[in-house]
Design an enzyme around this catalytic site. Structure first.
Site, PDB file in Angstrom:
ATOM      1  N   LYS A   9       0.822  -1.207   0.000  1.00  0.00           N
ATOM      2  CA  LYS A   9       0.000   0.000   0.000  1.00  0.00           C
ATOM      3  C   LYS A   9       0.865   1.272   0.000  1.00  0.00           C
ATOM      4  O   LYS A   9       2.086   1.196   0.189  1.00  0.00           O
ATOM      5  CB  LYS A   9      -0.924  -0.042   1.234  1.00  0.00           C
ATOM      6  CG  LYS A   9      -1.887  -1.243   1.215  1.00  0.00           C
ATOM      7  CD  LYS A   9      -2.859  -1.201   2.391  1.00  0.00           C
ATOM      8  CE  LYS A   9      -3.827  -2.371   2.331  1.00  0.00           C
ATOM      9  NZ  LYS A   9      -4.897  -2.269   3.347  1.00  0.00           N
ATOM     10  N   TYR A  49     -12.239  -1.982  -3.787  1.00  0.00           N
ATOM     11  CA  TYR A  49     -12.771  -2.287  -2.449  1.00  0.00           C
ATOM     12  C   TYR A  49     -14.301  -2.254  -2.415  1.00  0.00           C
ATOM     13  O   TYR A  49     -14.886  -1.980  -1.354  1.00  0.00           O
ATOM     14  CB  TYR A  49     -12.195  -1.309  -1.429  1.00  0.00           C
ATOM     15  CG  TYR A  49     -10.804  -1.668  -0.939  1.00  0.00           C
ATOM     16  CD1 TYR A  49     -10.565  -2.863  -0.249  1.00  0.00           C
ATOM     17  CD2 TYR A  49      -9.721  -0.813  -1.135  1.00  0.00           C
ATOM     18  CE1 TYR A  49      -9.303  -3.193   0.220  1.00  0.00           C
ATOM     19  CE2 TYR A  49      -8.448  -1.137  -0.667  1.00  0.00           C
ATOM     20  CZ  TYR A  49      -8.245  -2.330   0.009  1.00  0.00           C
ATOM     21  OH  TYR A  49      -6.998  -2.643   0.480  1.00  0.00           O
ATOM     22  N   ASN A 112      -2.144  -0.192   6.959  1.00  0.00           N
ATOM     23  CA  ASN A 112      -1.573  -1.465   7.414  1.00  0.00           C
ATOM     24  C   ASN A 112      -0.650  -2.135   6.404  1.00  0.00           C
ATOM     25  O   ASN A 112      -0.540  -3.349   6.349  1.00  0.00           O
ATOM     26  CB  ASN A 112      -2.699  -2.403   7.891  1.00  0.00           C
ATOM     27  CG  ASN A 112      -3.654  -2.763   6.769  1.00  0.00           C
ATOM     28  OD1 ASN A 112      -3.552  -2.232   5.676  1.00  0.00           O
ATOM     29  ND2 ASN A 112      -4.566  -3.678   7.041  1.00  0.00           N
ATOM     30  N   HIS A 115      -1.967  -5.607   1.522  1.00  0.00           N
ATOM     31  CA  HIS A 115      -3.277  -6.251   1.346  1.00  0.00           C
ATOM     32  C   HIS A 115      -3.047  -7.635   0.751  1.00  0.00           C
ATOM     33  O   HIS A 115      -2.130  -7.824  -0.041  1.00  0.00           O
ATOM     34  CB  HIS A 115      -4.150  -5.443   0.376  1.00  0.00           C
ATOM     35  CG  HIS A 115      -5.349  -6.206  -0.098  1.00  0.00           C
ATOM     36  ND1 HIS A 115      -6.507  -6.285   0.633  1.00  0.00           N
ATOM     37  CD2 HIS A 115      -5.529  -6.995  -1.198  1.00  0.00           C
ATOM     38  CE1 HIS A 115      -7.362  -7.071  -0.012  1.00  0.00           C
ATOM     39  NE2 HIS A 115      -6.792  -7.505  -1.127  1.00  0.00           N
ATOM     40  N   GLU A 126      -9.650 -10.000  -7.714  1.00  0.00           N
ATOM     41  CA  GLU A 126      -8.595  -9.007  -7.455  1.00  0.00           C
ATOM     42  C   GLU A 126      -7.436  -9.118  -8.452  1.00  0.00           C
ATOM     43  O   GLU A 126      -6.899  -8.108  -8.898  1.00  0.00           O
ATOM     44  CB  GLU A 126      -8.102  -9.169  -6.013  1.00  0.00           C
ATOM     45  CG  GLU A 126      -9.174  -8.767  -5.003  1.00  0.00           C
ATOM     46  CD  GLU A 126      -8.718  -8.903  -3.560  1.00  0.00           C
ATOM     47  OE1 GLU A 126      -7.595  -9.393  -3.306  1.00  0.00           O
ATOM     48  OE2 GLU A 126      -9.497  -8.503  -2.672  1.00  0.00           O
TER      49      GLU A 126
HETATM   50  P1  CMP Z   1      -7.195  -4.922   3.637  1.00  0.00           P
HETATM   51  O1  CMP Z   1      -6.615  -6.261   3.899  1.00  0.00           O
HETATM   52  O2  CMP Z   1      -6.681  -4.172   2.443  1.00  0.00           O
HETATM   53  O3  CMP Z   1      -8.793  -5.055   3.504  1.00  0.00           O
HETATM   54  C1  CMP Z   1      -9.663  -3.980   3.733  1.00  0.00           C
HETATM   55  C2  CMP Z   1      -8.972  -2.821   4.361  1.00  0.00           C
HETATM   56  O4  CMP Z   1      -9.814  -1.935   5.044  1.00  0.00           O
HETATM   57  C3  CMP Z   1      -8.013  -3.322   5.445  1.00  0.00           C
HETATM   58  O5  CMP Z   1      -6.944  -4.000   4.899  1.00  0.00           O
HETATM   59  C4  CMP Z   1      -7.688  -2.007   6.133  1.00  0.00           C
HETATM   60  O6  CMP Z   1      -6.766  -1.224   5.405  1.00  0.00           O
HETATM   61  C5  CMP Z   1      -9.057  -1.331   6.090  1.00  0.00           C
HETATM   62  N1  CMP Z   1      -9.799  -1.535   7.337  1.00  0.00           N
HETATM   63  C6  CMP Z   1     -10.296  -2.673   7.837  1.00  0.00           C
HETATM   64  N2  CMP Z   1     -10.937  -2.481   9.010  1.00  0.00           N
HETATM   65  C7  CMP Z   1     -10.861  -1.157   9.234  1.00  0.00           C
HETATM   66  C8  CMP Z   1     -11.329  -0.315  10.277  1.00  0.00           C
HETATM   67  N3  CMP Z   1     -12.010  -0.804  11.319  1.00  0.00           N
HETATM   68  N4  CMP Z   1     -11.059   0.997  10.202  1.00  0.00           N
HETATM   69  C9  CMP Z   1     -10.369   1.498   9.153  1.00  0.00           C
HETATM   70  N5  CMP Z   1      -9.889   0.746   8.126  1.00  0.00           N
HETATM   71  C10 CMP Z   1     -10.129  -0.560   8.174  1.00  0.00           C
END
Ligand code: CMP
Length: 137
Positions: A9, A49, A112, A115, A126
């Protein structure tokens, strides 16, 4: 053999840790079958998403995912989907196991670092979102 989509990311690209992250996948037996650096528009991030469209974090997540370049990859290997998720660690770094990418690098549940697809059907959607079959080798 299984394939999964992996994304480094915008936070991971900015921190200049692509080599470290890709090295972890390779060390655990996953192979990079396709890779490119792209910069998604807000609309492209929303399309990627789309399953989260009703979640409260959809707008902020898609702002984040379109704030800078990302690296998209197809990873291939035995149990690639589950293995990738294990290497990444829990979505929220506060719950991620020691030695995982998110434990080591992620700032919070949204920013985070990586993904990974969560199931066979999502992996197919995806991978197809970013790559044509001719680009996966
Ligand atoms: P990802 O694995 O890319 O899948 C969906 C994404 O949404 C996740 O990683 C985070 O980046 C984001 N995400 C998931 N839960 C939350 C949350 N509670 N608050 C903000 N972002 C979230």
């Amino acid at each position: 053999m299984e394939r999964t989509l992996s994304i480094i990311k915008p936070d991971g690209v900015k921190r200049n840790i692509l080599g470290d992250i890709i090295g972890r996948f390779e060390k655990h037996g996953l192979r990079v079958a396709a890779i490119k650096k792209i910069w998604m528009s807000k609309e492209e991030a929303k399309g990627f998403y789309i399953v989260h469209k009703d979640r409260p974090f959809y707008d902020s997540l898609t702002d984040f995912m379109s704030e800078g370049p990302i690296v998209v990859m197809v990873l291939e290997g035995d149990n690639a989907i589950a293995k990738n998720r294990e290497i990444m660690g829990a979505t929220n770094p506060a719950n991620a196991a020691e030695g995982t990418i998110r434990k080591d690098f992620a700032e919070n549940v949204e920013r985070n670092i990586v993904h990974g697809s969560d199931a066979t059907e999502t992996a197919a959607f995806e991978i197809g979102y970013f790559f044509s079959s001719l680009e996966i080798l």
